[in-house]
Design an enzyme around this catalytic site. Structure first.
Site, PDB file in Angstrom:
ATOM      1  N   LEU A   1      -5.235   9.422   7.629  1.00 21.05           N
ATOM      2  CA  LEU A   1      -6.158   9.082   7.729  1.00 21.05           C
ATOM      3  C   LEU A   1      -6.071   7.453   7.774  1.00 21.05           C
ATOM      4  O   LEU A   1      -5.317   7.022   6.498  1.00 21.05           O
ATOM      5  CB  LEU A   1      -7.142   9.484   7.033  1.00 21.05           C
ATOM      6  CG  LEU A   1      -7.829  10.728   7.504  1.00 21.05           C
ATOM      7  CD1 LEU A   1      -8.952  11.731   6.382  1.00 21.05           C
ATOM      8  CD2 LEU A   1      -8.659  10.504   8.697  1.00 21.05           C
TER       9      LEU A   1
ATOM     10  N   ALA B   1      -4.322  14.895   5.120  1.00 21.83           N
ATOM     11  CA  ALA B   1      -4.063  13.398   6.065  1.00 21.83           C
ATOM     12  C   ALA B   1      -2.911  13.342   5.227  1.00 21.83           C
ATOM     13  O   ALA B   1      -2.982  12.495   3.466  1.00 21.83           O
ATOM     14  CB  ALA B   1      -4.980  13.106   6.138  1.00 21.83           C
TER      15      ALA B   1
ATOM     16  N   LYS C   1      -9.053  -0.142  -5.801  1.00 17.75           N
ATOM     17  CA  LYS C   1      -8.811   0.787  -4.980  1.00 17.75           C
ATOM     18  C   LYS C   1     -10.347   1.145  -4.707  1.00 17.75           C
ATOM     19  O   LYS C   1     -10.761   1.334  -5.735  1.00 17.75           O
ATOM     20  CB  LYS C   1      -8.118   1.252  -4.699  1.00 17.75           C
ATOM     21  CG  LYS C   1      -7.953   2.321  -3.328  1.00 17.75           C
ATOM     22  CD  LYS C   1      -8.102   1.406  -2.512  1.00 17.75           C
ATOM     23  CE  LYS C   1      -7.667   2.133  -0.182  1.00 17.75           C
ATOM     24  NZ  LYS C   1      -6.502   3.291  -0.473  1.00 17.75           N
TER      25      LYS C   1
ATOM     26  N   ASP D   1       1.419   2.899   3.036  1.00 13.38           N
ATOM     27  CA  ASP D   1       0.577   3.967   3.433  1.00 13.38           C
ATOM     28  C   ASP D   1       1.170   5.013   3.477  1.00 13.38           C
ATOM     29  O   ASP D   1       1.072   5.772   3.721  1.00 13.38           O
ATOM     30  CB  ASP D   1      -0.817   3.838   4.387  1.00 13.38           C
ATOM     31  CG  ASP D   1      -1.647   4.724   3.897  1.00 13.38           C
ATOM     32  OD1 ASP D   1      -1.826   5.385   2.911  1.00 13.38           O
ATOM     33  OD2 ASP D   1      -2.553   5.468   4.808  1.00 13.38           O
TER      34      ASP D   1
ATOM     35  N   HIS E   1       2.760  14.834   1.781  1.00 11.82           N
ATOM     36  CA  HIS E   1       2.825  15.944   1.387  1.00 11.82           C
ATOM     37  C   HIS E   1       3.186  17.157   1.598  1.00 11.82           C
ATOM     38  O   HIS E   1       4.531  16.604   2.437  1.00 11.82           O
ATOM     39  CB  HIS E   1       1.277  16.498   2.267  1.00 11.82           C
ATOM     40  CG  HIS E   1       0.129  15.370   2.066  1.00 11.82           C
ATOM     41  ND1 HIS E   1      -0.632  15.740   1.001  1.00 11.82           N
ATOM     42  CD2 HIS E   1      -0.634  13.952   2.907  1.00 11.82           C
ATOM     43  CE1 HIS E   1      -2.092  14.769   1.922  1.00 11.82           C
ATOM     44  NE2 HIS E   1      -1.306  13.422   2.146  1.00 11.82           N
TER      45      HIS E   1
ATOM     46  N   ASN F   1      -5.073   7.567  -6.155  1.00 13.90           N
ATOM     47  CA  ASN F   1      -5.684   8.676  -6.111  1.00 13.90           C
ATOM     48  C   ASN F   1      -5.219   9.762  -6.313  1.00 13.90           C
ATOM     49  O   ASN F   1      -4.310  10.669  -5.611  1.00 13.90           O
ATOM     50  CB  ASN F   1      -6.578   8.957  -4.266  1.00 13.90           C
ATOM     51  CG  ASN F   1      -4.782   8.668  -3.370  1.00 13.90           C
ATOM     52  OD1 ASN F   1      -3.781   8.735  -3.606  1.00 13.90           O
ATOM     53  ND2 ASN F   1      -4.859   9.575  -2.308  1.00 13.90           N
TER      54      ASN F   1
ATOM     55  N   HIS G   1      -4.770  -0.908   5.736  1.00 11.93           N
ATOM     56  CA  HIS G   1      -4.255  -0.186   6.470  1.00 11.93           C
ATOM     57  C   HIS G   1      -5.288  -0.089   8.341  1.00 11.93           C
ATOM     58  O   HIS G   1      -6.237   0.837   8.470  1.00 11.93           O
ATOM     59  CB  HIS G   1      -3.950   1.452   6.751  1.00 11.93           C
ATOM     60  CG  HIS G   1      -5.291   2.251   5.776  1.00 11.93           C
ATOM     61  ND1 HIS G   1      -6.203   2.210   5.781  1.00 11.93           N
ATOM     62  CD2 HIS G   1      -4.554   3.056   4.596  1.00 11.93           C
ATOM     63  CE1 HIS G   1      -6.990   2.747   5.443  1.00 11.93           C
ATOM     64  NE2 HIS G   1      -6.397   3.241   4.362  1.00 11.93           N
TER      65      HIS G   1
ATOM     66  N   HIS H   1     -10.677   1.363   1.452  1.00 11.23           N
ATOM     67  CA  HIS H   1      -9.987   2.528   2.784  1.00 11.23           C
ATOM     68  C   HIS H   1     -11.508   2.089   3.404  1.00 11.23           C
ATOM     69  O   HIS H   1     -12.533   2.735   2.940  1.00 11.23           O
ATOM     70  CB  HIS H   1      -9.941   3.492   2.239  1.00 11.23           C
ATOM     71  CG  HIS H   1      -9.993   4.068   3.303  1.00 11.23           C
ATOM     72  ND1 HIS H   1      -8.890   5.319   3.408  1.00 11.23           N
ATOM     73  CD2 HIS H   1     -10.734   5.294   4.161  1.00 11.23           C
ATOM     74  CE1 HIS H   1      -8.537   5.897   4.472  1.00 11.23           C
ATOM     75  NE2 HIS H   1      -9.836   6.179   5.153  1.00 11.23           N
TER      76      HIS H   1
ATOM     77  N   HIS I   1       0.547  -1.043  -0.203  1.00  7.62           N
ATOM     78  CA  HIS I   1      -0.108   0.015  -0.103  1.00  7.62           C
ATOM     79  C   HIS I   1       0.792   1.495  -0.090  1.00  7.62           C
ATOM     80  O   HIS I   1       1.884   1.805   0.891  1.00  7.62           O
ATOM     81  CB  HIS I   1      -1.068  -0.119   1.142  1.00  7.62           C
ATOM     82  CG  HIS I   1      -2.192   0.846   1.088  1.00  7.62           C
ATOM     83  ND1 HIS I   1      -3.140   0.678   1.372  1.00  7.62           N
ATOM     84  CD2 HIS I   1      -1.440   2.582   0.971  1.00  7.62           C
ATOM     85  CE1 HIS I   1      -3.549   2.143   1.504  1.00  7.62           C
ATOM     86  NE2 HIS I   1      -2.788   2.962   0.894  1.00  7.62           N
TER      87      HIS I   1
ATOM     88  N   HIS J   1       1.360   4.913  -1.748  1.00  5.72           N
ATOM     89  CA  HIS J   1       1.126   6.607  -2.681  1.00  5.72           C
ATOM     90  C   HIS J   1       2.590   7.080  -2.718  1.00  5.72           C
ATOM     91  O   HIS J   1       3.514   7.667  -2.489  1.00  5.72           O
ATOM     92  CB  HIS J   1       0.672   7.246  -1.588  1.00  5.72           C
ATOM     93  CG  HIS J   1      -0.998   6.941  -1.428  1.00  5.72           C
ATOM     94  ND1 HIS J   1      -2.435   7.230  -1.752  1.00  5.72           N
ATOM     95  CD2 HIS J   1      -1.029   6.140   0.662  1.00  5.72           C
ATOM     96  CE1 HIS J   1      -2.829   6.508  -0.736  1.00  5.72           C
ATOM     97  NE2 HIS J   1      -1.911   5.897  -0.102  1.00  5.72           N
ATOM     98  N   LEU J   2       2.513   7.539  -4.439  1.00  7.20           N
ATOM     99  CA  LEU J   2       3.827   7.571  -4.721  1.00  7.20           C
ATOM    100  C   LEU J   2       3.337   9.348  -5.366  1.00  7.20           C
ATOM    101  O   LEU J   2       4.342   9.789  -6.248  1.00  7.20           O
ATOM    102  CB  LEU J   2       4.297   6.425  -6.508  1.00  7.20           C
ATOM    103  CG  LEU J   2       4.657   5.113  -5.885  1.00  7.20           C
ATOM    104  CD1 LEU J   2       5.266   4.390  -6.969  1.00  7.20           C
ATOM    105  CD2 LEU J   2       6.210   6.145  -4.737  1.00  7.20           C
ATOM    106  N   ARG J   3       2.190   8.921  -5.773  1.00 11.69           N
ATOM    107  CA  ARG J   3       2.632  10.433  -6.633  1.00 11.69           C
ATOM    108  C   ARG J   3       2.128  11.138  -8.163  1.00 11.69           C
ATOM    109  O   ARG J   3       2.658   9.615  -8.450  1.00 11.69           O
ATOM    110  CB  ARG J   3       2.647  11.853  -5.721  1.00 11.69           C
ATOM    111  CG  ARG J   3       2.260  11.962  -4.443  1.00 11.69           C
ATOM    112  CD  ARG J   3       1.159  11.905  -3.819  1.00 11.69           C
ATOM    113  NE  ARG J   3       0.732  11.909  -1.955  1.00 11.69           N
ATOM    114  CZ  ARG J   3       0.037  11.608  -1.843  1.00 11.69           C
ATOM    115  NH1 ARG J   3      -0.851  10.592  -2.276  1.00 11.69           N
ATOM    116  NH2 ARG J   3      -0.249  12.414  -0.748  1.00 11.69           N
TER     117      ARG J   3
HETATM  118  O1  DOR Z   1      -3.622   9.505   5.496  1.00  9.59           O
HETATM  119  C1  DOR Z   1      -4.333   9.359   4.361  1.00  9.59           C
HETATM  120  N1  DOR Z   1      -3.218   9.771   3.337  1.00  9.59           N
HETATM  121  N2  DOR Z   1      -4.640   8.152   4.232  1.00  9.59           N
HETATM  122  C2  DOR Z   1      -5.339   7.883   3.425  1.00  9.59           C
HETATM  123  O2  DOR Z   1      -5.939   7.207   3.182  1.00  9.59           O
HETATM  124  C3  DOR Z   1      -4.798   8.995   2.002  1.00  9.59           C
HETATM  125  C4  DOR Z   1      -3.316   9.051   2.027  1.00  9.59           C
HETATM  126  C5  DOR Z   1      -3.293  10.403   0.914  1.00  9.59           C
HETATM  127  O3  DOR Z   1      -2.945  10.290  -0.028  1.00  9.59           O
HETATM  128  O4  DOR Z   1      -2.301  11.171   1.007  1.00  9.59           O
HETATM  129 ZN    ZN Z   2      -3.397   5.323   1.590  1.00 14.03          ZN
END
Ligand code: DOR
Ligand code: ZN
Length: 348
Positions: free
Chosen positions: A222, A266, A102, A250, A254, A44, A177, A139, A16, A18-20
């Site tokens: 989150l 988050a 997802k 996860d 940011h 996402n 998560h 999620h 799990h 997030h690579l952006r």
């Molecule tokens: O804390 C989080 N950040 N929870 C998520 O479900 C998404 C993630 C994000 O993409 O920043």
């Molecule tokens: Zn996530």
């Protein structure tokens, strides 16, 4: 009990991540690729990765951003919407590069506005995923504003998980998560097609860590950190050797200013030291010998992928995390910024 100072394990995967995209992707990808052979890449983005064509293009951007001295296989996912068709599921499976779909409840978290408004609208897609063995990654939090933010995962189980698993008994489900004892118990009681990922931060911190000595925006994610009893329940199942529970960081970068804000985003950035943080968590309960199954075997087995053959080594050695890391002309504050971590990874 003999103290372990050097732990050699099969190369792990992150189930799990997030690579952006764009410059942000370039900034964070090497951190994951140094440790993990593969990762399930969250969809996402804006716009969301909601079709196989978009997943193929995103995968190419990830591979193009990978430094030439690192090997890494991005395992792509589709973003489920109310309009995802059964045909798209067939295309995704036929592509060979999509490994999961997802589910975000609409509005639950970062870039989830196109998420599902009602699982009942996804019947055809879910039935096709069940038929073809394509996992649903959840999620699992309700978005009902009347439900306390600390109860949103537990209420999701009551309102949606129970029926989902009854309606699609053969569907492969990853409860992503997990943060509560309720979720851990639910997965334990479910059949073997239901599994869960657990982050390092939910194994290491409880909700007090958002508030000690003042509000800590970099500890906001989150699902939100929960009470100590929940952290302990997660640690118990993660270190139990039960193959239903496996590693998913996860890690969610940011930019600093978007977290240190009146309405902060988050997500915690943990990719810079993911394996070291998990090693600390497992070591805290004397269960380092259970780390390899959790990090390197059970996820691959669940997804029906071969286990990795490379190896990594973790050394008991204090080191200090950078106070901040570069992030696309901005900066990210990594977890433990300016503080020490008790384990250091070396690739072999
Ligand atoms: O804390 C989080 N950040 N929870 C998520 O479900 C998404 C993630 C994000 O993409 O920043
Ligand atoms: Zn996530």
């Amino acid at each position: 009990m003999t103290t372990i100072n050097i732990l050699t394990i099969t190369q792990p995967d992150d189930w799990h991540l997030h690579l952006r995209d764009g410059e942000a992707l370039k900034a964070v990808l090497p951190d994951s690729a140094r440790q993990f052979a593969r990762a399930i890449v969250m969809p996402n983005l804006r716009p969301p990765v909601s079709s196989t064509a978009l997943a193929v293009a995103y995968r190419q951007r990830i591979l193009a951003a990978l430094p030439s001295d690192l090997n890494f296989e991005p395992l792509m996912t589709l973003y489920l919407t109310d309009n995802t068709r059964a045909e798209e599921i067939r295309t995704a499976v036929a592509s060979g590069i999509v490994h999961g779909v997802k589910f975000y409840p609409a509005g639950a978290t970062t870039n989830s506005d196109s998420g599902v408004t009602d699982l009942a609208r996804c019947k055809l897609a879910l039935a096709e995923m069940e038929r073809l063995g394509l996992p649903l990654l959840l999620h699992a939090e309700v978005t009902d504003k009347h439900v306390d933010v600390f109860d949103r995962e537990r209420v999701f189980i009551e309102r949606h998980m129970v029926t989902l698993i009854k309606d699609y008994p053969a569907l492969k489900v990853v409860f992503e998560h997990i943060t509560t004892k309720d979720a851990a118990d639910f997965v334990l009681q479910s059949p073997s097609n239901v599994a869960a990922t657990i982050t390092a931060h939910h194994l290491l911190m409880n909700r007090n860590d958002m508030f000690v000595g003042g509000i800590k925006p970099h500890h906001y994610c989150l699902p939100i950190l929960k009470r100590e009893e929940h952290r302990q329940a997660l640690l118990r199942v993660a270190t139990s050797g039960n193959a239903k529970f496996f590693l998913g960081t996860d890690s969610a970068p940011h930019a600093k200013h978007t977290k240190e804000a009146a309405c902060g985003c988050a997500g915690m950035y943990t990719a810079h030291a993911a394996m070291e943080l998990y090693a600390e968590a497992f070591d805290s309960v004397g269960e380092l010998d259970k780390l390899e199954g959790f990090a390197s075997f059970y996820g691959a087995d669940f997804y029906g992928l071969p286990r990795n053959t490379g190896r990594i080594q973790l050394h008991r050695q204090n080191w200090t995390v950078s106070a901040s890391l570069p992030f696309a002309g901005d900066s990210i504050i990594p977890l433990r910024a300016g503080q020490t971590i008790a384990w250091k990874m070396q690739s072999l």
